[in-house]
Motif scaffolding. Structure first.
Motif, PDB file in Angstrom:
ATOM      1  N   LEU A 225       0.967  -1.412  -0.681  1.00  0.00           N
ATOM      2  CA  LEU A 225       0.113   0.466   0.158  1.00  0.00           C
ATOM      3  C   LEU A 225       0.422   1.090   0.116  1.00  0.00           C
ATOM      4  O   LEU A 225       0.727   2.445  -0.640  1.00  0.00           O
ATOM      5  N   LYS A 226       1.800   1.270   0.531  1.00  0.00           N
ATOM      6  CA  LYS A 226       2.710   2.080   1.058  1.00  0.00           C
ATOM      7  C   LYS A 226       4.101   1.668   1.404  1.00  0.00           C
ATOM      8  O   LYS A 226       4.268   0.951   2.355  1.00  0.00           O
ATOM      9  N   ASP A 227       5.101   3.210   1.216  1.00  0.00           N
ATOM     10  CA  ASP A 227       6.034   2.988   1.788  1.00  0.00           C
ATOM     11  C   ASP A 227       5.942   3.103   3.588  1.00  0.00           C
ATOM     12  O   ASP A 227       7.647   2.737   4.151  1.00  0.00           O
ATOM     13  N   THR A 228       6.316   3.836   3.843  1.00  0.00           N
ATOM     14  CA  THR A 228       5.518   4.346   4.908  1.00  0.00           C
ATOM     15  C   THR A 228       4.753   5.106   5.529  1.00  0.00           C
ATOM     16  O   THR A 228       4.132   5.361   4.870  1.00  0.00           O
ATOM     17  N   TYR A 229       4.965   5.004   6.932  1.00  0.00           N
ATOM     18  CA  TYR A 229       3.255   5.694   6.870  1.00  0.00           C
ATOM     19  C   TYR A 229       3.453   5.986   8.352  1.00  0.00           C
ATOM     20  O   TYR A 229       4.638   5.678   8.989  1.00  0.00           O
ATOM     21  N   GLU A 230       2.816   7.309   8.909  1.00  0.00           N
ATOM     22  CA  GLU A 230       2.743   8.208   9.290  1.00  0.00           C
ATOM     23  C   GLU A 230       2.368   7.702  11.328  1.00  0.00           C
ATOM     24  O   GLU A 230       1.529   6.362  11.350  1.00  0.00           O
ATOM     25  N   PHE A 231       3.531   7.881  12.389  1.00  0.00           N
ATOM     26  CA  PHE A 231       3.245   7.742  13.522  1.00  0.00           C
ATOM     27  C   PHE A 231       3.816   8.217  14.565  1.00  0.00           C
ATOM     28  O   PHE A 231       5.029   9.160  14.496  1.00  0.00           O
ATOM     29  N   GLY A 232       2.359   8.743  15.296  1.00  0.00           N
ATOM     30  CA  GLY A 232       2.255  10.089  15.915  1.00  0.00           C
ATOM     31  C   GLY A 232       3.373  10.917  15.339  1.00  0.00           C
ATOM     32  O   GLY A 232       2.873  11.772  14.142  1.00  0.00           O
ATOM     33  N   SER A 233       5.310  11.469  15.783  1.00  0.00           N
ATOM     34  CA  SER A 233       5.247  12.844  15.001  1.00  0.00           C
ATOM     35  C   SER A 233       6.718  12.890  14.309  1.00  0.00           C
ATOM     36  O   SER A 233       7.303  13.278  13.974  1.00  0.00           O
ATOM     37  N   THR A 234       6.487  11.149  14.229  1.00  0.00           N
ATOM     38  CA  THR A 234       7.672  10.435  12.981  1.00  0.00           C
ATOM     39  C   THR A 234       7.122   9.370  12.108  1.00  0.00           C
ATOM     40  O   THR A 234       5.993   9.388  11.561  1.00  0.00           O
ATOM     41  N   ARG A 235       7.872   9.204  11.768  1.00  0.00           N
ATOM     42  CA  ARG A 235       7.085   7.670   9.492  1.00  0.00           C
ATOM     43  C   ARG A 235       7.685   6.584  10.316  1.00  0.00           C
ATOM     44  O   ARG A 235       9.287   6.319  11.331  1.00  0.00           O
TER      45      ARG A 235
END
Length: 207
Positions: free
Chosen positions: A109-119
């Motif tokens: 689906l995606k290479d990276t995901y949002e996780f709080g204040s980081t990726r």
């Protein structure tokens, strides 16, 4: 005494892995990212130790690393209930399969995901490599089917719960809820009908 010590150790590992992963931040030092530095501010709640653990886990499995505290919890039950070594190793194997396949599916689906204040990486090195190889040799449709099948196999190995049993139990709950709703609806209808008959009889008597 021995079982209590195992319980304390496993409880610590569950808390340590869970807290470290959920407070992961890409800017914290870890393997491949300022490994030998010790900045004044570290986002990870377990400090440098937690940052290095979370960084290594995320680098290897991406979001699939969040299965680690779950797998340790399952292993805790196996150890404390003195399960056979075969079950313990199947739980470990299932955990690795879950981490790799879930990361691979998310990578599609995606290479990276949002996780709080980081990726955070979707699949890490293992998940991305697995999905990339399958995409090359099995095309997107085959890649998804293979990953889903192995994900289900990993879930069965890790938890010991049959997917068929889950589906059957779910269907049983649905049918029971529908039956209960039907019975309740029938009771409401009968009650309304009785009230209507009484109301009609009252009007007739009054006339």
């Amino acid at each position: 005494m021995k079982k209590e010590l195992y319980g304390i150790l496993l409880c610590f590992l569950i808390i340590f892995s869970g807290v470290s992963l959920f407070t992961y931040h890409a800017s914290d030092p870890c393997a491949g990212n300022h490994f030998y530095t010790a900045p004044a501010h570290i986002h990870n709640a377990f400090g440098l130790v937690g940052a290095h653990f979370a960084g290594a886990a995320v680098a290897a499995f991406g979001l699939g690393a969040f299965w680690i505290p779950v797998i340790i919890t399952l292993l805790s039950f196996c150890v404390l209930k003195q399960r056979s070594s075969t079950i313990i190793w199947l739980t470990v194997l299932g955990g690795f399969i879950l981490m790799i396949t879930s990361g691979g599916l998310l990578f599609l689906l995606k290479d990276t995901y949002e996780f709080g204040s980081t990726r955070i990486s979707s699949g890490g090195a293992e998940g991305i490599f697995t999905a990339s190889v399958l995409l090359k040799y099995a095309n997107p449709f085959g890649c998804v089917i293979i990953l889903v099948c192995f994900f289900l196999a990993g879930f069965i190995f890790a938890t010991g719960i049959s997917v068929t049993w889950l589906v059957t139990a779910f269907n049983r709950k649905i049918f029971a809820a529908l039956k209960k709703t039907k019975e309740t609806t029938g009771q409401l209808y009968d009650s309304a009908a009785e009230r209507f008959k009484g109301f009609r009889r009252t009007i007739i008597d009054a006339v």
